[in-house]
Design an enzyme around this catalytic site. Structure first.
Site, PDB file in Angstrom:
ATOM      1  N   CYS A   1     -76.215  24.015 -63.780  1.00  0.00           N
ATOM      2  CA  CYS A   1     -77.336  23.149 -64.180  1.00  0.00           C
ATOM      3  C   CYS A   1     -78.224  22.746 -63.003  1.00  0.00           C
ATOM      4  O   CYS A   1     -79.364  22.326 -63.205  1.00  0.00           O
ATOM      5  CB  CYS A   1     -76.820  21.908 -64.890  1.00  0.00           C
ATOM      6  SG  CYS A   1     -75.960  22.298 -66.411  1.00  0.00           S
TER       7      CYS A   1
ATOM      8  N   HIS B   1     -83.018  17.059 -64.762  1.00  0.00           N
ATOM      9  CA  HIS B   1     -82.260  18.007 -65.587  1.00  0.00           C
ATOM     10  C   HIS B   1     -81.963  17.322 -66.913  1.00  0.00           C
ATOM     11  O   HIS B   1     -81.566  16.153 -66.949  1.00  0.00           O
ATOM     12  CB  HIS B   1     -80.971  18.392 -64.863  1.00  0.00           C
ATOM     13  CG  HIS B   1     -79.995  19.097 -65.745  1.00  0.00           C
ATOM     14  ND1 HIS B   1     -80.351  20.180 -66.510  1.00  0.00           N
ATOM     15  CD2 HIS B   1     -78.680  18.869 -65.996  1.00  0.00           C
ATOM     16  CE1 HIS B   1     -79.295  20.585 -67.191  1.00  0.00           C
ATOM     17  NE2 HIS B   1     -78.269  19.800 -66.904  1.00  0.00           N
TER      18      HIS B   1
ATOM     19  N   ASN C   1     -79.257  20.803 -73.649  1.00  0.00           N
ATOM     20  CA  ASN C   1     -79.035  21.137 -72.246  1.00  0.00           C
ATOM     21  C   ASN C   1     -79.162  22.651 -72.075  1.00  0.00           C
ATOM     22  O   ASN C   1     -78.305  23.399 -72.531  1.00  0.00           O
ATOM     23  CB  ASN C   1     -77.646  20.641 -71.833  1.00  0.00           C
ATOM     24  CG  ASN C   1     -77.349  20.874 -70.365  1.00  0.00           C
ATOM     25  OD1 ASN C   1     -78.044  21.626 -69.690  1.00  0.00           O
ATOM     26  ND2 ASN C   1     -76.302  20.230 -69.878  1.00  0.00           N
TER      27      ASN C   1
HETATM   28  O1  UT7 Z   1     -75.552  19.426 -67.248  1.00  0.00           O
HETATM   29  C1  UT7 Z   1     -74.477  18.740 -66.678  1.00  0.00           C
HETATM   30  C2  UT7 Z   1     -73.310  18.924 -67.518  1.00  0.00           C
HETATM   31  N1  UT7 Z   1     -73.091  18.136 -68.639  1.00  0.00           N
HETATM   32  C3  UT7 Z   1     -73.309  16.827 -68.777  1.00  0.00           C
HETATM   33  O2  UT7 Z   1     -73.969  16.180 -68.030  1.00  0.00           O
HETATM   34  C4  UT7 Z   1     -72.620  16.161 -69.905  1.00  0.00           C
HETATM   35  C5  UT7 Z   1     -71.918  14.918 -69.452  1.00  0.00           C
HETATM   36  N2  UT7 Z   1     -71.187  14.230 -70.489  1.00  0.00           N
HETATM   37  C6  UT7 Z   1     -71.762  13.744 -71.618  1.00  0.00           C
HETATM   38  O3  UT7 Z   1     -72.937  13.944 -71.846  1.00  0.00           O
HETATM   39  C7  UT7 Z   1     -70.926  12.915 -72.555  1.00  0.00           C
HETATM   40  O4  UT7 Z   1     -69.695  12.628 -71.943  1.00  0.00           O
HETATM   41  C8  UT7 Z   1     -70.684  13.589 -73.928  1.00  0.00           C
HETATM   42  C9  UT7 Z   1     -71.963  13.615 -74.717  1.00  0.00           C
HETATM   43  C10 UT7 Z   1     -70.133  14.993 -73.705  1.00  0.00           C
HETATM   44  C11 UT7 Z   1     -69.646  12.781 -74.729  1.00  0.00           C
HETATM   45  O5  UT7 Z   1     -70.021  11.429 -74.845  1.00  0.00           O
HETATM   46  P1  UT7 Z   1     -68.935  10.279 -74.586  1.00  0.00           P
HETATM   47  O6  UT7 Z   1     -69.573   9.009 -74.943  1.00  0.00           O
HETATM   48  O7  UT7 Z   1     -68.450  10.463 -73.174  1.00  0.00           O
HETATM   49  O8  UT7 Z   1     -67.830  10.601 -75.643  1.00  0.00           O
HETATM   50  P2  UT7 Z   1     -66.294  10.968 -75.422  1.00  0.00           P
HETATM   51  O9  UT7 Z   1     -66.151  12.316 -74.826  1.00  0.00           O
HETATM   52  O10 UT7 Z   1     -65.660   9.830 -74.721  1.00  0.00           O
HETATM   53  O11 UT7 Z   1     -65.808  11.026 -76.924  1.00  0.00           O
HETATM   54  C12 UT7 Z   1     -65.818   9.873 -77.774  1.00  0.00           C
HETATM   55  C13 UT7 Z   1     -65.277  10.248 -79.138  1.00  0.00           C
HETATM   56  C14 UT7 Z   1     -63.970  10.998 -79.083  1.00  0.00           C
HETATM   57  O12 UT7 Z   1     -63.159  10.554 -80.141  1.00  0.00           O
HETATM   58  P3  UT7 Z   1     -61.975   9.501 -79.879  1.00  0.00           P
HETATM   59  O13 UT7 Z   1     -61.069  10.157 -78.891  1.00  0.00           O
HETATM   60  O14 UT7 Z   1     -62.649   8.280 -79.356  1.00  0.00           O
HETATM   61  O15 UT7 Z   1     -61.398   9.339 -81.246  1.00  0.00           O
HETATM   62  C15 UT7 Z   1     -64.358  12.448 -79.299  1.00  0.00           C
HETATM   63  O16 UT7 Z   1     -63.322  13.192 -79.902  1.00  0.00           O
HETATM   64  O17 UT7 Z   1     -66.200  11.131 -79.795  1.00  0.00           O
HETATM   65  C16 UT7 Z   1     -65.505  12.284 -80.257  1.00  0.00           C
HETATM   66  N3  UT7 Z   1     -66.409  13.412 -80.243  1.00  0.00           N
HETATM   67  C17 UT7 Z   1     -67.246  13.709 -81.257  1.00  0.00           C
HETATM   68  N4  UT7 Z   1     -67.445  13.124 -82.466  1.00  0.00           N
HETATM   69  C18 UT7 Z   1     -68.385  13.666 -83.266  1.00  0.00           C
HETATM   70  C19 UT7 Z   1     -66.609  14.316 -79.245  1.00  0.00           C
HETATM   71  N5  UT7 Z   1     -67.549  15.200 -79.605  1.00  0.00           N
HETATM   72  C20 UT7 Z   1     -67.969  14.849 -80.854  1.00  0.00           C
HETATM   73  C21 UT7 Z   1     -68.918  15.368 -81.743  1.00  0.00           C
HETATM   74  N6  UT7 Z   1     -69.090  14.748 -82.929  1.00  0.00           N
HETATM   75  N7  UT7 Z   1     -69.677  16.449 -81.427  1.00  0.00           N
END
Ligand code: UT7
Length: 325
Positions: free
Chosen positions: A115, A252, A282
């Site tokens: 990225c 980005h 992204n």
């Molecule tokens: O380009 C550079 C690379 N990438 C990034 O910069 C991405 C960096 N990270 C992020 O953008 C965020 O961490 C995410 C968008 C990937 C995730 O957001 P988050 O607020 O950190 O969520 P999380 O991973 O802590 O997940 C929260 C909950 C989980 O459920 P539990 O364990 O709380 O029951 C996940 O299983 O959300 C769940 N979850 C989803 N639910 C619905 C994860 N993906 C999804 C989904 N739909 N697509």
């Protein structure tokens, strides 16, 4: 005293035709439009057509950038193509773009910083131009992440999309003052201790397969806000500037919440941040030039505007570029 700077002559972008909305994804994996919008800000992404390659999209963006610059492809003597999703393991996707543009002189190569690829690409091209080794460079970011996603993994497949963007840089003599046009400074960082936080579980020398993207989202998020805010400070300090001096922040496009977090740390306002991730998700190395081109073509970024670009991605890699358009 006059100085050689890499001046932006034009920009171009390309997005594949096929739009996949959050509602479309909710039919494939256990997710909702609300979750994706709330956690990332993404509403839809583009997916490359069957047979549409990273080189095809990079070529389309490059042609648009050359047209914008009113420049002939023969004027270009350097192509740096940032991608983590090349057409083939080798040769470089950049040489396909070079051949399609009918260029047989100069050099063309790929650059891999995921990225952060576009920021790394600008830095590399800038140094070649400043050193006098090349005169005009195409810097391209092009990605087909749809081909390395695990479409059963809801934690990653909702975040990424395909696309390409490009700029034309030209070595030009500038007066050597704060009103100069072109790139002022570039700042690159990496820390390989975090390479297992965001990676693809395949490769020619390890598995002999392409593999799929894996990410510890929360960890990447945490480091992204800290690293991005810190490298932006470095870029501002290096130029004796404060956030208020910047006309446009072109980050980005990974996650709206990362942009909000870094803006808060830096004390900047939302109106100065170019945000396009809602429309293409992204797109890795393509995301900054896609955003740049959008903001130029809609009249936001004007000649003479101070622009600060930044990115963070797998590796971890991160970096910033401060320039006057
Ligand atoms: O380009 C550079 C690379 N990438 C990034 O910069 C991405 C960096 N990270 C992020 O953008 C965020 O961490 C995410 C968008 C990937 C995730 O957001 P988050 O607020 O950190 O969520 P999380 O991973 O802590 O997940 C929260 C909950 C989980 O459920 P539990 O364990 O709380 O029951 C996940 O299983 O959300 C769940 N979850 C989803 N639910 C619905 C994860 N993906 C999804 C989904 N739909 N697509």
């Amino acid at each position: 005293m006059s100085i050689i700077r890499s001046v932006f002559r034009g920009s171009g972008a390309y997005l594949p035709e096929k739009i996949v909305t959050n509602a479309d994804l909710a039919r494939i994996v256990d997710t909702t439009d609300e979750w994706i919008v709330e956690r990332s800000g993404i509403k839809e992404r583009r997916i490359a057509a069957d047979g549409e390659l990273t080189s095809d999209m990079g070529l389309a963006a490059a042609k648009a950038a050359l047209e914008d610059a009113q420049m002939d492809a023969q004027d270009v003597d350097l192509i740096v193509l940032a991608t983590a999703t090349p057409d083939q393991t080798f040769p470089a996707t950049a040489v396909t773009v070079q051949a399609e543009l009918g260029i047989t002189h100069g050099a063309a190569f790929d650059l891999q910083a995921v990225c952060s690829g576009f920021v790394y690409g600008l830095s590399v091209a800038d140094n070649f131009l400043k050193a006098g080794q090349h005169k005009r460079a195409l810097v391209i970011g092009s990605e087909t992440f749809s081909r390395i996603l695990d479409w059963e993994d809801r934690t990653t497949c909702v975040l990424f999309g395909d696309g390409a963007g490009a700029v034309v840089l030209e070595a030009q003599e500038q007066p050597g003052g704060p009103g100069d046009r072109g790139i002022f400074t570039t700042h690159l960082r990496s820390d390989g201790r975090y390479r297992d936080k965001l990676y693809v579980d395949g490769g020619p020398s390890s598995t002999m397969t392409t593999g799929h993207l894996k990410m510890e989202g929360r960890e990447v998020f945490r480091h992204a806000v800290t690293n991005i805010a810190s490298i932006m400070r470095v870029a501002l300090d290096a130029n004796g500037l404060s956030p208020e001096d910047i006309d446009w922040f072109v980050p980005h496009q990974a996650n709206k919440r990362i942009l909000d977090g870094t803006a808060k740390k830096l004390g900047t306002t939302d109106e100065k941040i170019v945000i396009t991730l809602d429309r293409h998700g992204n797109t890795s190395a393509a995301s900054i030039p896609l955003a740049l081109d959008t903001a130029r073509k809609d009249g936001r970024i004007k000649d003479g505007d101070l622009v600060l670009m930044e990115a963070m991605g797998g590796g971890f890699t991160w970096g910033a570029v401060l320039a006057r358009w």
